[in-house]
Design a protein around this motif. Structure first.
Motif, PDB file in Angstrom:
ATOM      1  N   ALA A 271       0.813  -1.217   0.000  1.00  0.00           N
ATOM      2  CA  ALA A 271       0.000   0.000   0.000  1.00  0.00           C
ATOM      3  C   ALA A 271       0.843   1.262   0.000  1.00  0.00           C
ATOM      4  O   ALA A 271       0.325   2.355  -0.282  1.00  0.00           O
ATOM      5  CB  ALA A 271      -0.921   0.004   1.214  1.00  0.00           C
ATOM      6  N   PHE A 274       0.585   4.228  -2.308  1.00  0.00           N
ATOM      7  CA  PHE A 274      -0.700   4.930  -2.362  1.00  0.00           C
ATOM      8  C   PHE A 274      -1.146   5.470  -1.007  1.00  0.00           C
ATOM      9  O   PHE A 274      -1.906   6.438  -0.944  1.00  0.00           O
ATOM     10  CB  PHE A 274      -1.784   3.985  -2.899  1.00  0.00           C
ATOM     11  CG  PHE A 274      -1.458   3.393  -4.231  1.00  0.00           C
ATOM     12  CD1 PHE A 274      -1.755   4.080  -5.400  1.00  0.00           C
ATOM     13  CD2 PHE A 274      -0.834   2.149  -4.324  1.00  0.00           C
ATOM     14  CE1 PHE A 274      -1.447   3.536  -6.638  1.00  0.00           C
ATOM     15  CE2 PHE A 274      -0.532   1.601  -5.558  1.00  0.00           C
ATOM     16  CZ  PHE A 274      -0.832   2.287  -6.721  1.00  0.00           C
ATOM     17  N   LEU A 275      -0.676   4.833   0.072  1.00  0.00           N
ATOM     18  CA  LEU A 275      -1.061   5.243   1.427  1.00  0.00           C
ATOM     19  C   LEU A 275       0.135   5.019   2.342  1.00  0.00           C
ATOM     20  O   LEU A 275       0.573   3.897   2.538  1.00  0.00           O
ATOM     21  CB  LEU A 275      -2.263   4.402   1.889  1.00  0.00           C
ATOM     22  CG  LEU A 275      -2.894   4.749   3.232  1.00  0.00           C
ATOM     23  CD1 LEU A 275      -3.446   6.169   3.221  1.00  0.00           C
ATOM     24  CD2 LEU A 275      -4.014   3.756   3.570  1.00  0.00           C
ATOM     25  N   VAL A 287      -6.254  -1.108   0.742  1.00  0.00           N
ATOM     26  CA  VAL A 287      -5.401  -0.515  -0.290  1.00  0.00           C
ATOM     27  C   VAL A 287      -4.298  -1.483  -0.691  1.00  0.00           C
ATOM     28  O   VAL A 287      -4.032  -1.703  -1.876  1.00  0.00           O
ATOM     29  CB  VAL A 287      -4.802   0.818   0.218  1.00  0.00           C
ATOM     30  CG1 VAL A 287      -3.775   1.360  -0.775  1.00  0.00           C
ATOM     31  CG2 VAL A 287      -5.903   1.852   0.446  1.00  0.00           C
ATOM     32  N   THR A 290      -5.557  -4.507  -2.740  1.00  0.00           N
ATOM     33  CA  THR A 290      -5.895  -4.124  -4.110  1.00  0.00           C
ATOM     34  C   THR A 290      -4.629  -3.923  -4.940  1.00  0.00           C
ATOM     35  O   THR A 290      -4.554  -4.351  -6.100  1.00  0.00           O
ATOM     36  CB  THR A 290      -6.738  -2.828  -4.115  1.00  0.00           C
ATOM     37  OG1 THR A 290      -7.878  -3.018  -3.269  1.00  0.00           O
ATOM     38  CG2 THR A 290      -7.206  -2.485  -5.511  1.00  0.00           C
ATOM     39  N   HIS A 303     -14.415  -4.844  -2.877  1.00  0.00           N
ATOM     40  CA  HIS A 303     -14.094  -4.116  -1.649  1.00  0.00           C
ATOM     41  C   HIS A 303     -15.384  -3.844  -0.883  1.00  0.00           C
ATOM     42  O   HIS A 303     -16.297  -3.205  -1.398  1.00  0.00           O
ATOM     43  CB  HIS A 303     -13.389  -2.800  -2.027  1.00  0.00           C
ATOM     44  CG  HIS A 303     -13.181  -1.864  -0.875  1.00  0.00           C
ATOM     45  ND1 HIS A 303     -13.560  -0.528  -0.915  1.00  0.00           N
ATOM     46  CD2 HIS A 303     -12.637  -2.073   0.344  1.00  0.00           C
ATOM     47  CE1 HIS A 303     -13.250   0.036   0.232  1.00  0.00           C
ATOM     48  NE2 HIS A 303     -12.691  -0.867   1.005  1.00  0.00           N
ATOM     49  N   ALA A 315     -10.103   4.751   1.901  1.00  0.00           N
ATOM     50  CA  ALA A 315      -9.560   3.687   1.038  1.00  0.00           C
ATOM     51  C   ALA A 315     -10.336   3.602  -0.269  1.00  0.00           C
ATOM     52  O   ALA A 315      -9.749   3.440  -1.342  1.00  0.00           O
ATOM     53  CB  ALA A 315      -9.607   2.346   1.772  1.00  0.00           C
ATOM     54  N   ILE A 318      -9.135   5.929  -2.781  1.00  0.00           N
ATOM     55  CA  ILE A 318      -7.788   5.648  -3.290  1.00  0.00           C
ATOM     56  C   ILE A 318      -7.821   4.547  -4.343  1.00  0.00           C
ATOM     57  O   ILE A 318      -7.014   4.545  -5.287  1.00  0.00           O
ATOM     58  CB  ILE A 318      -6.853   5.249  -2.125  1.00  0.00           C
ATOM     59  CG1 ILE A 318      -6.663   6.434  -1.163  1.00  0.00           C
ATOM     60  CG2 ILE A 318      -5.494   4.771  -2.639  1.00  0.00           C
ATOM     61  CD1 ILE A 318      -5.903   6.079   0.106  1.00  0.00           C
ATOM     62  N   LEU A 319      -8.760   3.622  -4.212  1.00  0.00           N
ATOM     63  CA  LEU A 319      -8.809   2.448  -5.086  1.00  0.00           C
ATOM     64  C   LEU A 319      -8.921   2.775  -6.581  1.00  0.00           C
ATOM     65  O   LEU A 319      -8.323   2.055  -7.397  1.00  0.00           O
ATOM     66  CB  LEU A 319      -9.945   1.501  -4.666  1.00  0.00           C
ATOM     67  CG  LEU A 319      -9.860   0.936  -3.245  1.00  0.00           C
ATOM     68  CD1 LEU A 319     -10.877  -0.194  -3.064  1.00  0.00           C
ATOM     69  CD2 LEU A 319      -8.468   0.429  -2.908  1.00  0.00           C
ATOM     70  N   ILE A 322      -5.492   3.041  -7.986  1.00  0.00           N
ATOM     71  CA  ILE A 322      -4.846   1.731  -8.134  1.00  0.00           C
ATOM     72  C   ILE A 322      -5.405   1.014  -9.359  1.00  0.00           C
ATOM     73  O   ILE A 322      -4.671   0.390 -10.123  1.00  0.00           O
ATOM     74  CB  ILE A 322      -5.048   0.875  -6.872  1.00  0.00           C
ATOM     75  CG1 ILE A 322      -4.541   1.616  -5.625  1.00  0.00           C
ATOM     76  CG2 ILE A 322      -4.343  -0.470  -7.012  1.00  0.00           C
ATOM     77  CD1 ILE A 322      -4.798   0.884  -4.318  1.00  0.00           C
TER      78      ILE A 322
END
Length: 368
Positions: A271, A274-275, A287, A290, A303, A315, A318-319, A322
């Motif tokens: 993750a 992205f996080l 996250v 994924t 999810h 989250a 954010i997906l 991704i």
């Protein structure tokens, strides 16, 4: 004292067995249903998350069944779970409930709190009995997770829809009745034999979908509207990324006894692009799972998140990044007491259809 506790997937089997081994009288509330949710919703703040409403509903039904003591957990992490015990205790007191609240405060220490909590709940202070009880509980959690992984395989390939679930329930009952490590091993062997005897199409071209999100709704079949079962009917092999064994290893087993990378640590590693930090709940797992899906050759990600769950809402936003960067289909499903089964299944069918069309397109490109 008659002891009870809330549901969380198959946790009732493991925890109930541990308490019985120590000599406690255990009251297991009815499994989550519409009445449970109605009772919890009626006595909860409007904007609180779905898991809390179900937990409170479990407590109310347990008290109706005669429970005199309720087990509660305070958990580390930036999540409302850490306040469930205080909030539900206040709600039940306001309702006039005359019960003892036994709190497992995992902020204070894992092993010490387990010992103190079990001692208070059962009146048994023998450390050998407590170790035996915890050992059986952990064994059951682990083998039940393994059984559910096997169930996902057979569900996607069974000739007669529903046959895997029938055999699975037989196996779960055998495991529930086992009260020693040896009997657990025998019961698990029987359960796996039940599943392996199902006629399946081994050559079936199934699609593989990872399931992630907030742990309670991921593992609770009532709150997620039996998402794994519905996907299995559509020929999907579901790979659930969050399990009870993940949870127990993270919150109950001391770090010095963990000799391999945990699911949480792996998710945090994937993750990171992205996080960067933990924002509470299971958001970083959502996250990370994924992001990892593109490396594991998964065909897509489902999810699951409760309505008003802030970590999972973050989250969820954010997906899409991704999905675009890693080229992996993602379906986020928000769950609350108003979710209808028909519309839910329609979205799953559309998602599976999208994945199938995508796979056919990719195969044509390879041939060309």
């Amino acid at each position: 004292m008659k002891i009870s506790f809330p549901h969380m997937g198959n946790l009732y089997i493991a925890l109930g067995s541990a308490l019985k081994i120590m000599g406690a009288e255990v009251i297991i509330p009815p499994y989550n249903c519409k009445r449970t949710l109605s009772l919890g919703t009626r006595n909860s703040p409007e904007a609180v998350c779905l898991p809390y409403k179900l937990v409170l509903g479990n407590y109310i039904e347990a008290i109706e069944a005669g429970a005199e003591g309720l087990l509660m957990i305070d958990s580390p992490g930036i999540c409302r779970l850490g306040q469930y015990s205080n909030s539900s205790r206040t709600a039940l007191t306001d309702m006039g409930a005359d019960v003892e609240f036994i709190n497992f405060d995992l902020y204070k220490g894992k092993l010490r709190e387990l010992y103190t909590g079990f001692k208070k709940a059962t009146g048994n202070s023998n450390p050998i009995d407590i170790i035996k009880a915890i050992n059986v509980a952990l064994i059951k959690i682990d083998i039940l997770d393994q059984l559910e992984h096997a169930l996902a395989y057979y569900r996607a390939r069974e000739i007669q829809i529903g046959s895997a679930d029938i055999r699975y329930r037989r196996g779960v009952k055998a495991i529930e009745e086992a009260m020693s490590p040896a009997k657990c091993k025998t019961a698990f062997k029987y359960a796996m034999e039940q599943l392996s005897s199902i006629p399946i199409d081994k050559d079936k071209d199934v699609i593989h979908v990872d399931l992630t999100g907030e742990i309670y709704v991921v593992i609770d079949s009532f709150s997620n509207l039996e998402v794994e079962k519905e996907l299995g009917k559509l020929g999907v092999h579901v790979h659930r990324k969050l399990n009870l064994s993940n949870w127990t290893k993270t919150f109950l087993i001391p770090s010095f006894l963990q000799f391999s990378e945990s699911h949480g640590e792996k998710a945090a590693r994937y993750a990171h692009d992205f996080l960067k930090r933990d924002i509470g709940g299971d958001a970083i797992e959502s996250v990370g799972d994924t992001a990892y899906a593109s490396y594991s050759k998964s065909d897509g990600i489902v999810h699951l998140l409760p309505f008003t769950c802030m970590p999972e809402i973050i989250a969820q936003n954010i997906l899409p990044n991704i999905r675009m960067e890693r080229d992996i289909p993602v379906l986020s499903l928000v769950l609350d007491e108003y979710q209808g089964k028909a519309g839910f299944v329609t979205r799953l069918e559309a998602f599976v259809d999208l994945i199938n069309r995508r796979k056919r397109k990719q195969e044509k490109v390879k041939i060309a």
